[in-house]
Design an enzyme around this catalytic site. Structure first.
Site, PDB file in Angstrom:
ATOM      1  N   TYR A 135      28.303  23.834 -41.105  1.00  0.00           N
ATOM      2  CA  TYR A 135      27.737  22.710 -40.472  1.00  0.00           C
ATOM      3  C   TYR A 135      26.101  22.443 -40.236  1.00  0.00           C
ATOM      4  O   TYR A 135      26.487  21.308 -40.152  1.00  0.00           O
ATOM      5  CB  TYR A 135      28.732  22.432 -39.990  1.00  0.00           C
ATOM      6  CG  TYR A 135      29.222  23.543 -38.535  1.00  0.00           C
ATOM      7  CD1 TYR A 135      29.153  24.809 -38.144  1.00  0.00           C
ATOM      8  CD2 TYR A 135      27.679  22.950 -37.401  1.00  0.00           C
ATOM      9  CE1 TYR A 135      28.809  24.689 -36.827  1.00  0.00           C
ATOM     10  CE2 TYR A 135      27.511  24.166 -36.256  1.00  0.00           C
ATOM     11  CZ  TYR A 135      27.977  25.656 -36.596  1.00  0.00           C
ATOM     12  OH  TYR A 135      27.800  25.940 -35.785  1.00  0.00           O
ATOM     13  N   GLY A 185      20.066  22.343 -29.812  1.00  0.00           N
ATOM     14  CA  GLY A 185      19.387  21.007 -29.530  1.00  0.00           C
ATOM     15  C   GLY A 185      17.591  21.121 -28.788  1.00  0.00           C
ATOM     16  O   GLY A 185      17.974  21.946 -28.041  1.00  0.00           O
ATOM     17  N   HIS A 245       5.172  38.286 -12.934  1.00  0.00           N
ATOM     18  CA  HIS A 245       6.790  38.073 -12.715  1.00  0.00           C
ATOM     19  C   HIS A 245       7.800  38.422 -13.062  1.00  0.00           C
ATOM     20  O   HIS A 245       8.247  39.445 -13.944  1.00  0.00           O
ATOM     21  CB  HIS A 245       6.299  36.238 -13.715  1.00  0.00           C
ATOM     22  CG  HIS A 245       6.855  35.089 -13.361  1.00  0.00           C
ATOM     23  ND1 HIS A 245       8.275  35.078 -13.761  1.00  0.00           N
ATOM     24  CD2 HIS A 245       6.537  34.579 -12.445  1.00  0.00           C
ATOM     25  CE1 HIS A 245       9.145  34.316 -12.991  1.00  0.00           C
ATOM     26  NE2 HIS A 245       7.748  33.924 -12.162  1.00  0.00           N
ATOM     27  N   THR A 277       1.129  35.671 -10.304  1.00  0.00           N
ATOM     28  CA  THR A 277       1.884  34.879  -9.845  1.00  0.00           C
ATOM     29  C   THR A 277       0.763  34.470  -8.105  1.00  0.00           C
ATOM     30  O   THR A 277       0.565  33.258  -7.693  1.00  0.00           O
ATOM     31  CB  THR A 277       3.412  34.947  -9.677  1.00  0.00           C
ATOM     32  OG1 THR A 277       3.738  35.162 -11.245  1.00  0.00           O
ATOM     33  CG2 THR A 277       3.870  33.477  -8.976  1.00  0.00           C
ATOM     34  N   SER A 334       9.796  32.521 -19.354  1.00  0.00           N
ATOM     35  CA  SER A 334      11.302  33.001 -18.734  1.00  0.00           C
ATOM     36  C   SER A 334      11.183  33.348 -20.322  1.00  0.00           C
ATOM     37  O   SER A 334      12.033  34.402 -20.772  1.00  0.00           O
ATOM     38  CB  SER A 334      12.032  33.069 -17.334  1.00  0.00           C
ATOM     39  OG  SER A 334      11.108  32.265 -16.621  1.00  0.00           O
ATOM     40  N   PHE A 367       1.229  26.322  -8.283  1.00  0.00           N
ATOM     41  CA  PHE A 367      -0.106  26.607  -9.027  1.00  0.00           C
ATOM     42  C   PHE A 367      -0.920  24.747  -8.823  1.00  0.00           C
ATOM     43  O   PHE A 367      -1.684  24.613  -9.248  1.00  0.00           O
ATOM     44  CB  PHE A 367       0.095  26.520 -10.886  1.00  0.00           C
ATOM     45  CG  PHE A 367      -0.011  28.199 -10.566  1.00  0.00           C
ATOM     46  CD1 PHE A 367      -0.747  29.199 -10.369  1.00  0.00           C
ATOM     47  CD2 PHE A 367       0.896  28.851 -11.557  1.00  0.00           C
ATOM     48  CE1 PHE A 367      -0.598  30.504 -10.503  1.00  0.00           C
ATOM     49  CE2 PHE A 367       1.167  29.753 -11.439  1.00  0.00           C
ATOM     50  CZ  PHE A 367       0.390  30.815 -11.050  1.00  0.00           C
TER      51      PHE A 367
HETATM   52  C1  PLP Z   1       2.720  34.549 -14.005  1.00  0.00           C
HETATM   53  C2  PLP Z   1       3.924  33.716 -14.424  1.00  0.00           C
HETATM   54  N1  PLP Z   1       5.133  34.109 -15.693  1.00  0.00           N
HETATM   55  C3  PLP Z   1       5.847  34.048 -15.959  1.00  0.00           C
HETATM   56  C4  PLP Z   1       5.719  33.335 -14.786  1.00  0.00           C
HETATM   57  C5  PLP Z   1       7.169  31.797 -15.084  1.00  0.00           C
HETATM   58  O1  PLP Z   1       6.871  30.370 -15.415  1.00  0.00           O
HETATM   59  P1  PLP Z   1       8.067  29.512 -15.665  1.00  0.00           P
HETATM   60  O2  PLP Z   1       8.584  28.648 -15.273  1.00  0.00           O
HETATM   61  O3  PLP Z   1       7.780  28.884 -16.697  1.00  0.00           O
HETATM   62  O4  PLP Z   1       9.979  29.995 -16.624  1.00  0.00           O
HETATM   63  C6  PLP Z   1       5.464  32.625 -14.112  1.00  0.00           C
HETATM   64  C7  PLP Z   1       5.890  31.073 -12.683  1.00  0.00           C
HETATM   65  O5  PLP Z   1       5.286  30.713 -12.064  1.00  0.00           O
HETATM   66  C8  PLP Z   1       4.366  33.285 -13.762  1.00  0.00           C
HETATM   67  O6  PLP Z   1       3.546  32.573 -12.248  1.00  0.00           O
END
Ligand code: PLP
Length: 494
Positions: free
Chosen positions: A333, A353, A190, A247, A150, A89
């Site tokens: 904890y 974390g 994706h 994508t 993701s 992108f």
């Molecule tokens: C449409 C779309 N969704 C999800 C993702 C995944 O993104 P990330 O790398 O933040 O997990 C991408 C990555 O290019 C994407 O193009």
């Protein structure tokens, strides 16, 4: 044996001197990045071969380490921030982003609970709400910052799974007697959909890919038919992932229609706006947001389109408490760290974390303002459309998909232009298509190995196409023209 006097950190005077040296290094790097090769041309293993294989026994001066960064690391990189980087992108970093990262480094907090860092927690809540306002999401949407989209979709589907089979969190899928769930996403969506299904024990094959229309958008009637047939076969439709900015082509699925199907069938609607949702900050793009208020969750990656450097992704859930219910778990904890009246972000995901990611976003958003970001996005859209016009004016090339946001997919179709065939036969079976596929791959390969520019390729309807993404604040019309000339020359020489 080390002298106890030399233990501890670098002396304040020495550290100050190193910081000044580094500040110059960063400013020089940024100023001259355009003169570097965009990508290295070395064989795999070249970086490791240029560095000592044995770990250092004794400490080394910072100057020596920085020299190795110049000698090995910088030439061994694909420079995503280079003005001729047009891959993926085309995202970028900016000066305010670098400043934001620099402030974050010495603070080094862990944003797991409010008590472990009130400022990190409250700034995250604030920044996430700024983005919500910019995207016109209703106030009932609350968000959490993760590293990537993701991870965001995985958490969203975990909530969908829990709501559809309420005791999975406690007993697991089998113990809860859960049905076999199905998730739907377009064939252009994706692969993080499948990754999420793998991680959640839903099964990769239970992500069904829905066909798309002529503009690579999910075909809503095909979605309906797939669901009906799945129900007949005893599967349980769980969720639909609608993409805003796919994508390959940045196509936008028909969210309002998909939302209707989800509501009628009590399915979770997740919007993957990883790339596209950020463009909703443009008033002229508000049509993008139609139907978003119907979603259960939406992910946006400011690290793709809102100038925040990797990583920074926000998952919004309508009523964030739904997410908390699935992931809250306070071990003994940490009990003392929890302030019930405040957000403890460890409750909103599997990570304990957490980095102080909100700070860099806050610095950038304040430095540019919405107007500044919108103006830059508008310029990327203008450049994408300009590039598309150049393609239309050259008979040897064709657009492979409608231009969407900052993305252009195109194809070299042969030295003499389109071979004879029906005029609407783009991307279908014209003679010599596999030869043309190979030529398109060769063009991308040749340009990328030249080190002068960088683009990517993808497959659409089984055909190889070239692809550029505009997203870099350093890329000007002159850079783009230079890249176009290179593409034309490379194609002409094949
Ligand atoms: C449409 C779309 N969704 C999800 C993702 C995944 O993104 P990330 O790398 O933040 O997990 C991408 C990555 O290019 C994407 O193009």
């Amino acid at each position: 044996m080390n002298d106890p006097q030399s233990l501890g950190d670098t002396s304040p005077e020495e550290f100050r001197r190193q910081l000044h040296e580094l500040a110059d290094w960063i400013a020089d790097f940024r100023q001259h990045i355009g003169s570097l090769r965009v990508a290295p041309n070395d064989k795999p293993g070249a970086i490791v071969a240029a560095l000592p294989a044995e770990p250092p026994e004794e400490g080394e001066p910072f100057e020596k380490i920085l020299r190795d960064v110049d000698r090995v690391i910088v030439p061994g990189m694909v420079h995503w921030s280079h003005p001729m980087f047009l891959g993926y992108f085309g995202w970028t970093t900016t000066a305010p982003a670098i400043l934001g990262e620099m402030i974050t480094a010495p603070l080094n907090v862990n944003a797991m609970t409010w008590r472990t860092c009130p400022a990190a927690t409250e700034l995250e809540t604030l920044v996430v709400d700024w983005i919500r306002q910019w995207m016109d999401l209703p106030p009932e949407f609350g968000g959490v910052v993760y590293d990537t989209a993701s991870v965001g979709v995985m958490h969203a589907l975990a909530v969908a799974r829990e709501e559809a089979a309420p005791s999975v969190r406690k007993h697991g899928l089998v113990g809860a007697g859960a049905p076999v769930f199905r998730i739907y996403a377009s064939e252009q969506a994706h692969s993080s959909a499948e990754k999420a299904a793998i991680a959640l024990g839903l099964g990769e094959e239970n992500v069904r890919r829905v066909p798309t229309d002529g503009e690579f958008r999910m075909d809503a009637s095909a979605l309906r038919e797939m669901m009906v047939s799945d129900v007949r076969d005893n599967f349980k439709p769980l969720a639909v992932i609608a993409t805003v900015g796919t994508t390959s082509t940045a196509s936008v699925d028909p969210v309002p229609e998909i939302a209707k199907i989800c509501r009628a069938n009590k399915m979770w609607l997740h919007i993957d706006g990883a790339y596209g949702a950020g463009f909703a900050i443009l008033p002229e793009n508000k049509s993008l947001t139609v139907g978003w208020s119907e979603a259960d969750s939406i992910v946006v990656n400011p690290h793709k389109s809102l100038f925040v450097p990797l990583d920074f992704s926000v998952l919004y859930v309508r009523d964030l408490e739904r997410l908390r219910r699935v992931f809250t778990l306070v071990p003994e904890y940490l009990r003392g760290d929890v302030v019930e009246a405040q957000k403890n972000y460890m409750d909103y995901g599997i990570q304990l974390g957490r980095r102080f990611r909100a700070l860099k976003a806050w610095v950038i958003f304040r430095s540019f303002g919405r107007e500044g970001m919108a103006a830059r996005l508008r310029e990327h859209i203008r450049l994408a459309n300009l590039f598309a016009n150049w393609i239309k004016d050259d008979a040897r090339f064709e657009l492979a998909a409608p231009v969407s946001l900052g993305v252009v997919c195109f194809r070299f179709v042969g030295r003499d232009g389109l071979p004879s065939g029906p005029s609407d036969a783009a991307l279908t079976d014209r003679p010599n298509e596999s030869k043309i596929d190979q030529l398109n791959s060769e063009i991308v390969e040749k340009i990328n190995t030249s080190g002068r520019a960088y683009l990517t390729q993808t497959k659409l309807r089984g055909r190889t196409v070239m692809r550029i993404g505009l997203g870099n604040v350093l890329t000007t019309e002159d850079h783009l023209r230079e890249a176009w000339e290179m593409i034309r020359e490379t194609a002409g020489a094949l």
